[in-house]
Each structure stands twice: as C-alpha cells, then as structure tokens.
Design an enzyme around this catalytic site. Structure first.
Site, PDB file in Angstrom:
ATOM      1  N   TRP A   1       0.802  -1.225   0.000  1.00  0.00           N
ATOM      2  CA  TRP A   1       0.000   0.000   0.000  1.00  0.00           C
ATOM      3  C   TRP A   1       0.832   1.271   0.000  1.00  0.00           C
ATOM      4  CZ3 TRP A   1       1.908   2.411   4.159  1.00  0.00           C
ATOM      5  CH2 TRP A   1       2.348   1.621   5.248  1.00  0.00           C
ATOM      6  N   ASN A   2       2.138   1.207   0.326  1.00  0.00           N
ATOM      7  CA  ASN A   2       2.859   2.461   0.574  1.00  0.00           C
ATOM      8  C   ASN A   2       3.151   3.264  -0.687  1.00  0.00           C
ATOM      9  OD1 ASN A   2       4.669   0.352  -0.041  1.00  0.00           O
ATOM     10  ND2 ASN A   2       6.366   1.397   0.959  1.00  0.00           N
TER      11      ASN A   2
ATOM     12  N   GLU B   1      10.799  -8.076  -2.583  1.00  0.00           N
ATOM     13  CA  GLU B   1      11.300  -6.767  -2.152  1.00  0.00           C
ATOM     14  C   GLU B   1      10.670  -6.493  -0.797  1.00  0.00           C
ATOM     15  OE1 GLU B   1      13.584  -5.300  -3.665  1.00  0.00           O
ATOM     16  OE2 GLU B   1      13.515  -6.052  -5.719  1.00  0.00           O
ATOM     17  N   LEU B   2      11.468  -6.602   0.272  1.00  0.00           N
ATOM     18  CA  LEU B   2      10.918  -6.588   1.623  1.00  0.00           C
ATOM     19  C   LEU B   2      11.359  -5.338   2.379  1.00  0.00           C
ATOM     20  CD1 LEU B   2      11.507 -10.392   2.319  1.00  0.00           C
ATOM     21  CD2 LEU B   2       9.543  -9.286   1.251  1.00  0.00           C
TER      22      LEU B   2
ATOM     23  N   CYS C   1      10.450   1.680   2.208  1.00  0.00           N
ATOM     24  CA  CYS C   1      11.366   0.591   2.574  1.00  0.00           C
ATOM     25  C   CYS C   1      12.813   1.044   2.536  1.00  0.00           C
ATOM     26  CB  CYS C   1      11.173  -0.599   1.639  1.00  0.00           C
ATOM     27  SG  CYS C   1       9.542  -1.374   1.766  1.00  0.00           S
TER      28      CYS C   1
END
Length: 452
Positions: free
Chosen positions: A129-130, A227-228, A261
């Site tokens: 969501w970011n 992609e964390l 992130c």
C-alpha cells in the site's frame, strides 16, 4: 474485505467484497490462456502499448494522486511525484525493449551460440500500500514488454488504485486476458501459487509476508522475487554545510510519512559533528509536528496509512524509551486519524528492540560513530540489507566506505530514491532479486542458450 478508510479522519469510505475461489480460478485461467497470443506479438507492438500506458498515466496523474491520498494518506504532491516515476518506468521499458530483449551472441569452445530472451508465462504480483502505483509499475512494465501475463493482487486498503491501474492499462491497449486485477484474500494465495498455470510470483511487502510467500512458492518450485523491508543506514562522515545536510536527510526520512522501505532510518554521524547534527535535526523535525490534510499541498505532516499503523509505530517508540532510548523530539499520537509526530531517538543500543527492527513511520534514530570503522560496523549490524547512503566532502572516502556496506544499493551524497534505469533490490532479509533497470526485466525471463 478490501476496505478504503480515510486515514486522516478514520472515516469508512468503501468496502469491496473479496473475489470468490471460483473467480480467482477464472482469473488464473484468463492470464494463462492470454499468454500465447501476447507472447506472439512483436516486441515493438508490446512496447507501443506500454508507451501508451505511460502517456495515460501522465494524463491521469491528478486523479491517481487523489486516490492514493484518500486510501493511504499520501501527500498530494508526493502522489503526483509518484506518478511521474511510474511514467518514467513505463517509458524506459518501452524505449529500451529492443536492446534489452535482443539476442546475445556467445563465442564458445568449438563454435558459437546465441542466448535468446523470452517470457515464461503467467505471473502473480502481490503489491503493498505504501506506493500503490509505483510498486505495480516496476513489476508490470518490464514483464508486459517481455511478454509475460499478470495476475495482480493489490493491498487490501488500495482497491481504488487497483481498479484505476487496470483501467489505465486497458485504455492503453493491454488485452483483458493479459493483465487481470483480483481482489483475492491472503488465504487464497497458497492456492494461486500451487496452480501450475502460474509460473512465478513477485511480492513487495513485509518480511513476514515474504517468508510466507517464499515458503509456498518454494513448495511448488515457482520463481520468486521479494522486495521486503529495510533499516537503511545513512552515514555522515563530514559536511561543508550542516544545515543543507540536515535538511536533505530529514526530508528523505519524512518522505511518504516515513513509510518507504529504502528511506534512511538510521543516521550514523561521526562523533566530531554528532551533537551539532542532532541539535539541528531536532529543530528541523519540529516542522513535522502539526498534522494537516494530505490533500492540501502545504501540509507537512500527513497521516500514516492507517490508525493501526500509527498505533504500532507509537508503541515501538514507547518501548524504545522504556528500554532506555532518549526521546529528543516528537513521539506523540495525534487524533483523530492516523497522525504521529515526527520523532528523533538517540542512545539506542543493541539491547533494545529498536536497534534491529524496522520502524515504518516518521522516526529517525541517530547513532554516534567514533571512527570510520565504527560507522561501517553500525551500518552493517542489521538483519536488513536494502539501501544505504554515505555523505561526505571527499568522494574517494565516501566511495571507499560505500563499498564496505552490506546492501543492494548505496547512494553517495543523496538519500536513496528510485529511478527507472537503476536496479532496485536488497540482500539479507531485505529480499531476493532485482527490479528496474536492465536487471528488472530478466527476473522472469527464459535466457535460452542455443548452440549453433
């Protein structure tokens, strides 16, 4: 359910019922059956459609930015900026497709070979969501150009963004069996990954979500890109202009209300300038105390994406202070809505949770480094390895430090960011694989060797 709740007010705006199991199976069937025809189109045809998508994203920038503001509280100007990056990504892959997908001749012992580049089939994308549009773009644009088809599951608070993206791609000419949005729930993901018609999965999200998806994908031998999270270090070796450095680093941390992130989350400052940096940073962060409507371009402090997110970050701050950290600025929840004062913490030690965990909000942790070696040690003492940045007046020194940081990306005298032609991704618990740039189109590619 997929639920739109205005984070600035807590008001429920819309509820969308999840796709049924039958609807999810039908969506998988569509992208599977659409693959042969899409793959058969020329690279030029696919690139032209992707280029048209870039134009439509640009035309609808204000509308898309307003949707993001409503769904997750993004400041309206940052939303417009996000669409600008989306446009760049689609244009990059449209323009570079012929070069990126060209055969590669290879001289081998006893003869010659060629490496061809082809798609692998239907893919699942699980998006966060970011950055509701940017995250989708960096997965979708290269794979559409390559010839893969896509089943897209967006975050549960972003159904309007999900619909709008699909509308843009349809208007650009992407067939309705090449890109399909699904309102699947998390419980349906294992069944999607188990389906032999799905060839791979790309997830951008939390570490916990990545572990779950990777385990399920591995069980079925599916290619995975993850992609964390990140807890990116920012090292300040020295500066010729402290005000400029503080302003730039604070702005980078507070972008997207700290919900990035690869934002700099741990400022590591050399001892001889540490006190001055902290003092000026504390004053600078005070500008982010007054909450405002994220739809107002003058607002500096928007809400976090949800009340739950704001409560979680506030709890992390409180625990850090309880464990002995010094609260230099901010830290208070502001209600109604999902607002939280921008925060500065110092004196965080390895015995505290905040030393190792990612804090996904407007929080800066500042560390004192006695030596260059100490700065590098602090930078690498994390389970994450997404991005980093090094600031200093000596380019050779900054480069030397950068080469010793364990991360997928390091920036010199700038704090992170993203651009279409530069690979993006991390190591350690920050993920697997790369997106964007030449590397981004190769993750779900069959690089076939043909011995001539």
């Amino acid at each position: 359910m997929y639920v739109v709740t205005n984070p600035a007010t807590g008001e429920l705006v819309e509820e969308v019922v999840n796709s049924t199991d039958a609807e999810v199976r039908a969506a998988i069937g569509r992208v599977h059956e659409g693959f042969p025809a899409w793959r058969a189109r020329s690279v030029g045809e696919r690139a032209a459609i992707v280029a048209r998508a870039a134009d439509i994203f640009a035309e609808r920038a204000d509308e898309l930015a307003a949707i993001m503001t409503l769904e997750m509280g993004k400041r309206i100007n940052e939303g417009r900026g996000e669409i600008g990056i989306v446009v760049d990504i689609f244009r990059y892959y449209a323009q570079q497709a012929p070069a990126l997908l060209a055969d590669e001749p290879l001289d081998i012992k006893g003869g010659k070979a060629v490496i061809t580049k082809s798609p692998i089939g239907a893919l699942l994308g699980i998006m966060p969501w970011n950055f509701p549009c940017y995250q989708v773009a960096r997965f979708v644009a290269p794979n559409l150009v390559l010839g893969n088809t896509i089943l897209l599951k967006h975050a549960s608070i972003c159904p309007r963004s999900a619909r709008a993206i699909e509308e843009v791609l349809r208007a650009a000419g992407v067939p309705d069996d090449v890109y399909v949005n699904t309102f699947a729930s998390s419980r349906q993901i294992p069944a999607i990954l188990a389906d032999p018609r799905i060839q791979g999965v790309s997830l951008t999200g939390s570490e916990q979500a990545g572990i779950a998806v990777a385990a399920e994908a591995g069980r079925h031998l599916k290619k995975t890109v993850l992609e964390l999270g990140g807890s990116d270090p920012l090292i300040v070796l020295d500066t010729a202009d402290m005000d400029e450095t503080v302003s730039a680093t604070a702005t980078a941390r507070m972008r997207n209300c700290g919900q990035s992130c690869n934002a700099p989350k741990r400022m590591i400052v050399m001892a001889d300038i540490y006190d001055e940096y902290v003092d000026r940073l504390t004053k600078r962060v005070a500008e982010y105390y007054v909450p405002g409507d994220p739809a107002d371009p003058e607002t500096k402090l928007p809400p976090l994406a949800s009340i739950a997110a704001a409560d979680e970050v506030a709890a992390q701050i409180a625990k850090a202070v309880e464990q002995g950290a010094t609260l230099r600025a901010g830290g208070r929840r502001i209600q109604p809505g999902a607002y939280l004062e921008a925060t500065v913490l110092t004196d965080v030690t390895p015995e505290m949770d905040a030393y190792y965990e990612e804090i996904f909000g407007p929080v800066v942790i500042v560390f004192r480094a006695e030596t260059e070696e100490d700065a590098i040690r602090l930078a690498n003492d994390t389970p994450f390895g997404l991005g980093a940045s090094v600031w200093g007046t000596d380019p050779a020194r900054a480069r030397r430090v950068a080469e010793r940081i364990d991360a997928g990306m390091v920036y010199l005298n700038r704090a992170g960011g993203s651009q279409a032609d530069l690979p993006f991704g991390g190591i350690k618990r920050s993920g697997i694989g790369r997106e964007l740039g030449p590397a981004g189109i190769e993750e779900f590619m069959n690089k076939k060797s043909i011995r001539l």
